[in-house]
Each structure stands twice: as structure tokens, then as C-alpha cells.
Design an enzyme around this catalytic site. Structure first.
Site, mmCIF file in Angstrom:
data_model
loop_
_atom_site.group_PDB
_atom_site.id
_atom_site.type_symbol
_atom_site.label_atom_id
_atom_site.label_comp_id
_atom_site.label_asym_id
_atom_site.label_seq_id
_atom_site.Cartn_x
_atom_site.Cartn_y
_atom_site.Cartn_z
ATOM 1 N N ASP A 183 0.854 -1.186 0.000
ATOM 2 C CA ASP A 183 0.000 0.000 0.000
ATOM 3 C C ASP A 183 0.889 1.234 0.000
ATOM 4 O O ASP A 183 1.476 1.593 1.024
ATOM 5 C CB ASP A 183 -0.927 0.030 1.220
ATOM 6 C CG ASP A 183 -2.018 1.087 1.092
ATOM 7 O OD1 ASP A 183 -1.755 2.150 0.493
ATOM 8 O OD2 ASP A 183 -3.127 0.847 1.603
ATOM 9 N N ALA A 243 -12.851 -5.926 -3.412
ATOM 10 C CA ALA A 243 -12.663 -4.485 -3.606
ATOM 11 C C ALA A 243 -13.439 -3.999 -4.825
ATOM 12 O O ALA A 243 -14.615 -3.634 -4.719
ATOM 13 C CB ALA A 243 -11.172 -4.179 -3.725
ATOM 14 N N ARG A 244 -12.787 -4.008 -5.991
ATOM 15 C CA ARG A 244 -13.444 -3.658 -7.249
ATOM 16 C C ARG A 244 -12.923 -4.582 -8.338
ATOM 17 O O ARG A 244 -11.723 -4.896 -8.379
ATOM 18 C CB ARG A 244 -13.152 -2.185 -7.640
ATOM 19 C CG ARG A 244 -13.913 -1.152 -6.817
ATOM 20 C CD ARG A 244 -15.408 -1.137 -7.133
ATOM 21 N NE ARG A 244 -16.140 -0.115 -6.397
ATOM 22 C CZ ARG A 244 -16.740 -0.315 -5.225
ATOM 23 N NH1 ARG A 244 -16.673 -1.500 -4.640
ATOM 24 N NH2 ARG A 244 -17.407 0.670 -4.647
ATOM 25 N N ASP A 268 -16.142 -11.061 -5.044
ATOM 26 C CA ASP A 268 -17.449 -10.482 -4.738
ATOM 27 C C ASP A 268 -17.773 -9.372 -5.729
ATOM 28 O O ASP A 268 -18.835 -8.761 -5.658
ATOM 29 C CB ASP A 268 -17.431 -9.921 -3.308
ATOM 30 C CG ASP A 268 -18.811 -9.460 -2.841
ATOM 31 O OD1 ASP A 268 -19.772 -10.242 -2.984
ATOM 32 O OD2 ASP A 268 -18.928 -8.331 -2.340
ATOM 33 N N GLU A 273 -20.733 -4.936 -13.619
ATOM 34 C CA GLU A 273 -21.808 -5.471 -12.768
ATOM 35 C C GLU A 273 -23.141 -4.894 -13.242
ATOM 36 O O GLU A 273 -23.179 -3.773 -13.739
ATOM 37 C CB GLU A 273 -21.552 -5.091 -11.301
ATOM 38 C CG GLU A 273 -20.289 -5.734 -10.733
ATOM 39 C CD GLU A 273 -20.042 -5.392 -9.264
ATOM 40 O OE1 GLU A 273 -20.950 -4.855 -8.599
ATOM 41 O OE2 GLU A 273 -18.930 -5.667 -8.788
ATOM 42 N N HIS A 292 -21.636 -9.067 -5.136
ATOM 43 C CA HIS A 292 -21.317 -7.818 -4.421
ATOM 44 C C HIS A 292 -22.088 -7.736 -3.097
ATOM 45 O O HIS A 292 -22.788 -6.764 -2.815
ATOM 46 C CB HIS A 292 -21.612 -6.594 -5.301
ATOM 47 C CG HIS A 292 -20.698 -5.435 -5.012
ATOM 48 N ND1 HIS A 292 -19.966 -4.794 -5.974
ATOM 49 C CD2 HIS A 292 -20.378 -4.819 -3.844
ATOM 50 C CE1 HIS A 292 -19.251 -3.819 -5.419
ATOM 51 N NE2 HIS A 292 -19.486 -3.819 -4.121
ATOM 52 N N ALA A 295 -20.873 -6.396 1.987
ATOM 53 C CA ALA A 295 -21.366 -5.505 3.049
ATOM 54 C C ALA A 295 -22.738 -5.950 3.564
ATOM 55 O O ALA A 295 -23.318 -5.281 4.415
ATOM 56 C CB ALA A 295 -21.441 -4.070 2.536
#
Length: 333
Positions: A183, A243-244, A268, A273, A292, A295
Site C-alpha cells: 500500500d 474491492a473492485r 465479490d 456489474e 457484491h 457488506a
């Protein structure tokens, strides 16, 4: 005041369904309508469809582009029913005085991190495949579901922000993994607080048995995992992405799955999408896709909905929402 407010709930399949109180709160401050648009809808059409709506509760799609803002009438607020805001052009939002807000990071932290590890373990232990064999009355074929342990493995976490830092904690303290973190935005000491070690991307790719992808999507890291990166990875690596989808170049990963470079992939998210049943990832038994839903815990959805409703309420009172990523507007007193 309430007569002037029109609130659009856009592409959110969960808002107000599980917690109807969130919807009631919105109805007290104005007119509320739900919309479902194709994720690739163009900005001009989207603006026309949402004419008259001055607040939007937005999902991961569609994209609120410069063109959208240029054609949109008065829009005071886009509140993301979530944490990522890569589908909103913040510069255009600012030009048009639209406030853009997100839910506080901690609301999603446990839910998404837990799902990253859940999906990873599912693939490593062939859980869904084993379950299907029982459903098909093939219990005796259980020897084909020998998987791999996660305990003690070297794991690379890409993106050690809100979610990635929790994934690192779970893997280091719970599974005794050696966690390597990439990161560029985080200092060594900060990363070490979560039980991980700061490394360059190349070291992570070359050493990790397992890679967890937890980075925000930016212009700089689009397709950050492509052919060159897969070549550097260990043979039989496992990947989990919450994440994406666009952080991975899908064709490059499909090739890596075909040649057995990637032993298993849990995701996910997809670059486009919603995903469809004919997606090439689904040609492989070693892949699991969830829609997705990282969450999607009751705890997380309750807090997310509360936050979006509170943002709309604050706008009607002339107050700035908390966690505004674009916070300047002439609409506020």
C-alpha cells in the site's frame, strides 16, 4: 420544506427493504422513488430520468459522470449507500454544487473483511463444490474435495486501508499467516500495527501463497493485476477480491486459471456489474463469485441505511453531511 425534496434511490437492491424505517425517515422529508437503471446508462439519459430529484441515494452503479452533471437540474446530494465513490465524478459534482458523501469506513470494515476470508476459505476448501456433491447424493466422492489450509501461509494483502487492515489482522492473529502488505499510501509503522509487513508489490506477488485484494479503485491502479503480475505470482496461488473488479484484468486472470497458475479465485466484484451466468470465470470449478454482497450483514446494512437517511435529513436542515468527500456547495446556508 418537505414539499421541495425529491429523493431517488438508485440501483440499491437492499435500501429500505430490510429496514423500512429508513424509508419512512425519507418520506418525512420529501417524495421518495426507487429506480433501477442499466449499469452502463449514459450520463445524459440518467440525468433526464432523474429530472426533478434533488437527492440521490446511490449504489455501486450507475456512473455519475461529467455528462450526467452537465445535464442534471438542481442536485444537492449524492449519498453513497456504501464506501467506494469511484462511480461519481467528484470534480463535476463540485462544479455543480452537489455534495457527495459516503458511509463511515468502520461500518463496512468487519462485514467486508469477513467476507473476503469467507470466500477465500470456500475456494481453498472447495466448500461449495463439496456441498453440491451431497445435494447430488454423491457423498462417496468426497476424496475429490481435498483442499488447502490457510493456516501458516504467506498472504499478500493489496491495499491496507479500512478493509485490508482488518483482513491482515484476521489472517495474522487468527490463522498465524505471515502477512505482506502492499500500500503506497500507508507508512511502515501503521501497517505493522495490523500484524503485517510493508513490502513492494513485486515482493508480494513473488512470495504470497494467497493474495487478498482490498484496494480502492483509482485511475492509477486500474487493471493493476494483469499478465505481467500473474507471471510473477507463485504457481497455484489463491486470490480473493472484495474491492473492485477492475483492479484485475479479467482476460489475464482467465488465462492464469486455464494454465493452472491460479489455483482458485474468490470474488465479490466484477469489472462489469451485474454479472451474468455466462461470465467466463464461471467456466472454472475453482472460482466462486458472490453478487457484491460483502457488506450485506444486518448490522452493516442497518448502519449504512441510517447514515444515508441522516445525510438527506441534514441537507434539508442546511447542514453538511458527515463523511462528505465533496463538501462545497452553495445550497448550504
Amino acid at each position: 420544506m418537505s414539499g421541495h425534496n425529491k429523493i431517488a434511490i438508485v440501483n440499491s437492491s437492499s435500501f429500505g427493504k430490510i429496514f423500512p424505517d429508513h424509508l419512512k425517515r425519507l418520506q418525512q422529508i420529501g417524495e421518495v422513488q426507487k429506480f433501477t437503471f442499466d449499469s452502463a446508462i449514459d450520463g445524459k439519459t440518467l440525468a433526464e430520468e432523474l429530472k426533478g430529484f434533488n437527492m440521490i441515494i446511490a449504489s455501486v452503479t450507475p456512473f455519475f459522470t461529467q455528462t450526467f452533471f452537465d445535464h442534471k437540474d438542481e442536485l444537492k446530494l449524492i449519498t453513497r449507500h456504501g464506501i467506494g465513490f469511484n462511480n461519481v465524478d467528484l470534480v463535476a459534482a463540485k462544479q455543480h454544487n452537489t455534495i457527495v458523501s459516503i458511509v463511515p469506513a468502520l461500518i463496512e470494515r468487519d462485514a467486508v473483511a469477513e467476507n473476503n476470508v469467507t470466500n477465500l476459505l470456500n475456494v481453498m476448501r472447495k466448500t461449495s463444490l463439496a456441498y453440491q456433491s451431497v445435494v447430488q447424493d454423491k457423498w462417496e466422492e468426497r476424496a475429490q474435495f481435498v483442499g488447502h489450509a490457510l493456516g501458516g501461509k504467506t498472504v499478500g494483502v493489496i491495499g491496507i486501508g479500512n478493509i485490508g487492515s482488518r483482513v491482515a489482522e484476521i489472517l495474522h492473529y487468527g490463522f498465524r499467516c505471515e502477512v505482506l502488505a502492499y500500500d503506497p499510501n500507508k507508512e511502515k509503522v501503521e501497517i505493522e500495527a495490523f500484524g503485517a509487513r510493508k513490502v513492494a508489490l513485486d515482493e508480494l506477488l513473488e512470495r504470497a501463497d494467497v493474495i487478498c485484494i482490498c484496494a480502492s479503485l483509482t485511475d492509477d491502479n486500474y487493471h493493476m493485476l494483469s499478465t505481467e503480475e500473474f507471471t510473477k505470482m507463485k504457481d497455484n496461488v489463491y486470490l480473493s477480491n472484495t474491492a473492485r473488479g477492475a483492479l484485475i484484468e479479467e482476460d489475464a486472470l482467465i488465462h492464469a486459471l486455464e494454465i493452472g497458475k491460479v489455483a482458485g479465485f474468490a470474488t465479490d466484484v466484477l469489472e462489469v456489474e451485474p454479472g451474468r451466468a455466462d461470465h467466463s470465470y464461471l467456466d472454472f470449478d475453482s472460482v466462486i463469485i458472490t453478487p457484491h454482497t460483502s457488506a450485506y450483514t444486518m448490522e452493516c446494512l442497518e448502519e449504512m441505511g441510517n447514515k444515508c437517511a441522516a445525510d438527506c435529513e441534514r441537507i434539508t436542515q442546511g447542514l453538511l453531511p458527515n463523511r462528505a468527500v465533496q463538501s462545497s456547495s452553495s445550497y448550504l446556508n
